[in-house]
Enzyme design. Structure first.
Site, PDB file in Angstrom:
ATOM      1  N   CYS A  44      -3.560   5.470  -9.405  1.00 52.53           N
ATOM      2  CA  CYS A  44      -2.648   4.662 -10.218  1.00 52.53           C
ATOM      3  C   CYS A  44      -3.483   3.563 -10.877  1.00 52.53           C
ATOM      4  O   CYS A  44      -4.705   3.684 -10.966  1.00 52.53           O
ATOM      5  CB  CYS A  44      -1.501   4.094  -9.378  1.00 52.53           C
ATOM      6  SG  CYS A  44      -1.999   2.990  -8.040  1.00 52.53           S
ATOM      7  N   ASP A 104       7.304   2.931 -12.245  1.00 52.55           N
ATOM      8  CA  ASP A 104       6.366   1.856 -11.903  1.00 52.55           C
ATOM      9  C   ASP A 104       7.147   0.687 -11.295  1.00 52.55           C
ATOM     10  O   ASP A 104       7.956   0.064 -11.977  1.00 52.55           O
ATOM     11  CB  ASP A 104       5.631   1.406 -13.170  1.00 52.55           C
ATOM     12  CG  ASP A 104       4.572   0.357 -12.858  1.00 52.55           C
ATOM     13  OD1 ASP A 104       4.498  -0.109 -11.694  1.00 52.55           O
ATOM     14  OD2 ASP A 104       3.818  -0.004 -13.783  1.00 52.55           O
ATOM     15  N   CYS A 136      -0.021  -0.033  -5.043  1.00 53.68           N
ATOM     16  CA  CYS A 136       1.395   0.380  -4.914  1.00 53.68           C
ATOM     17  C   CYS A 136       1.542   1.893  -4.866  1.00 53.68           C
ATOM     18  O   CYS A 136       1.668   2.484  -3.801  1.00 53.68           O
ATOM     19  CB  CYS A 136       2.241  -0.163  -6.074  1.00 53.68           C
ATOM     20  SG  CYS A 136       2.334  -1.960  -6.155  1.00 53.68           S
ATOM     21  N   ARG A 137       1.538   2.534  -6.032  1.00 49.30           N
ATOM     22  CA  ARG A 137       1.955   3.937  -6.084  1.00 49.30           C
ATOM     23  C   ARG A 137       0.946   4.903  -5.477  1.00 49.30           C
ATOM     24  O   ARG A 137       1.342   5.827  -4.749  1.00 49.30           O
ATOM     25  CB  ARG A 137       2.257   4.346  -7.533  1.00 49.30           C
ATOM     26  CG  ARG A 137       3.481   3.652  -8.095  1.00 49.30           C
ATOM     27  CD  ARG A 137       3.500   3.668  -9.588  1.00 49.30           C
ATOM     28  NE  ARG A 137       2.372   2.909 -10.130  1.00 49.30           N
ATOM     29  CZ  ARG A 137       2.042   2.853 -11.405  1.00 49.30           C
ATOM     30  NH1 ARG A 137       2.740   3.543 -12.282  1.00 49.30           N
ATOM     31  NH2 ARG A 137       1.024   2.126 -11.798  1.00 49.30           N
ATOM     32  N   SER A 138      -0.355   4.744  -5.764  1.00 46.77           N
ATOM     33  CA  SER A 138      -1.294   5.751  -5.230  1.00 46.77           C
ATOM     34  C   SER A 138      -1.477   5.647  -3.708  1.00 46.77           C
ATOM     35  O   SER A 138      -1.547   6.685  -3.045  1.00 46.77           O
ATOM     36  CB  SER A 138      -2.631   5.747  -5.977  1.00 46.77           C
ATOM     37  OG  SER A 138      -3.337   4.551  -5.788  1.00 46.77           O
ATOM     38  N   ASN A 189      -4.152   0.633  -7.422  1.00 44.91           N
ATOM     39  CA  ASN A 189      -4.402   1.160  -6.068  1.00 44.91           C
ATOM     40  C   ASN A 189      -3.828   0.255  -4.974  1.00 44.91           C
ATOM     41  O   ASN A 189      -4.352   0.160  -3.877  1.00 44.91           O
ATOM     42  CB  ASN A 189      -5.902   1.407  -5.831  1.00 44.91           C
ATOM     43  CG  ASN A 189      -6.214   2.200  -4.558  1.00 44.91           C
ATOM     44  OD1 ASN A 189      -7.216   1.963  -3.895  1.00 44.91           O
ATOM     45  ND2 ASN A 189      -5.386   3.134  -4.193  1.00 44.91           N
TER      46      ASN A 189
HETATM   47  P1  4NP Z   1      -0.097   0.269  -8.911  1.00 42.80           P
HETATM   48  O1  4NP Z   1       0.761  -1.010  -9.273  1.00 42.80           O
HETATM   49  O2  4NP Z   1      -0.842   0.663 -10.158  1.00 42.80           O
HETATM   50  O3  4NP Z   1       0.982   1.232  -8.554  1.00 42.80           O
HETATM   51  O4  4NP Z   1      -0.976  -0.111  -7.760  1.00 42.80           O
HETATM   52  C1  4NP Z   1       0.270  -2.086 -10.038  1.00 42.80           C
HETATM   53  C2  4NP Z   1      -0.573  -2.992  -9.461  1.00 42.80           C
HETATM   54  C3  4NP Z   1      -1.032  -4.061 -10.207  1.00 42.80           C
HETATM   55  C4  4NP Z   1      -0.612  -4.210 -11.520  1.00 42.80           C
HETATM   56  C5  4NP Z   1       0.233  -3.269 -12.087  1.00 42.80           C
HETATM   57  C6  4NP Z   1       0.682  -2.196 -11.337  1.00 42.80           C
HETATM   58  N1  4NP Z   1      -1.054  -5.287 -12.280  1.00 42.80           N
HETATM   59  O5  4NP Z   1      -0.631  -5.416 -13.447  1.00 42.80           O
HETATM   60  O6  4NP Z   1      -1.831  -6.120 -11.774  1.00 42.80           O
END
Ligand code: 4NP
Length: 150
Positions: free
Chosen positions: A8, A123, A13-15, A11
């Site tokens: 993602c 997301d 949340c989703r992954s 790294n």
């Molecule tokens: P992830 O979530 O890609 O699922 O880990 C996010 C984590 C950080 C951010 C966006 C999404 N950010 O904008 O910092």
């Protein structure tokens, strides 16, 4: 042995949620030894940070073990090592191809494209909706495991 890297943006949340859910589903089917499963981000923003607390809470609520490792960025070496590199959304795929220098081996794909409802994993970063993200991830990982084991 099939080696899978979930990817993602951050790294956190989703992954890592997909990594944890896939490990649990594989374990439930007695298939843990057949898979190497990990996760990474396409950005460096969250490097070293643990799983985002609301994502960790959602995993615990569902009885899924929370990955303990700090966030890492995907590398070109990951592209060589893993058999499948699975992004959460279209935007991830473009960034993954940039890191890998394209996708000559056709290893990069999107999680929900293994399901009958292809698309992006919701997301949760701006919505705070970790339940919908978890549902998408569970559906994607279940169908991915079916695909890999049939
Ligand atoms: P992830 O979530 O890609 O699922 O880990 C996010 C984590 C950080 C951010 C966006 C999404 N950010 O904008 O910092």
């Amino acid at each position: 042995m099939t080696k899978i890297l979930f990817v993602c943006l951050g790294n956190i949340c989703r992954s890592p949620m997909a990594e944890a859910v896939m490990k649990k589903l594989a374990a439930e089917r007695g298939l843990s030894a057949e898979f190497e499963i990990a996760s990474a981000g396409t950005s460096d923003e969250e490097r070293g940070n643990g799983v985002y607390p609301p994502a960790a809470r959602k995993l615990r609520e569902k009885g899924v073990e929370v990955p303990r490792r700090g966030a890492v960025r995907m590398t070109a070496a990951d592209y060589a090592h893993y058999d499948l590199l699975i992004g959460m959304e279209e935007r991830n795929l473009a960034a993954m191809r940039r890191i890998a220098g394209g996708d000559p081996a056709g290893k990069i794909c999107r999680l929900l494209d293994y399901t009958d409802r292809p698309g992006d994993v919701a997301d949760p970063w701006y919505t705070g909706d970790f339940e919908t993200a978890y549902g998408d991830i569970l559906r994607g990982c279940g169908d991915l495991l079916d695909y890999l084991t049939k």
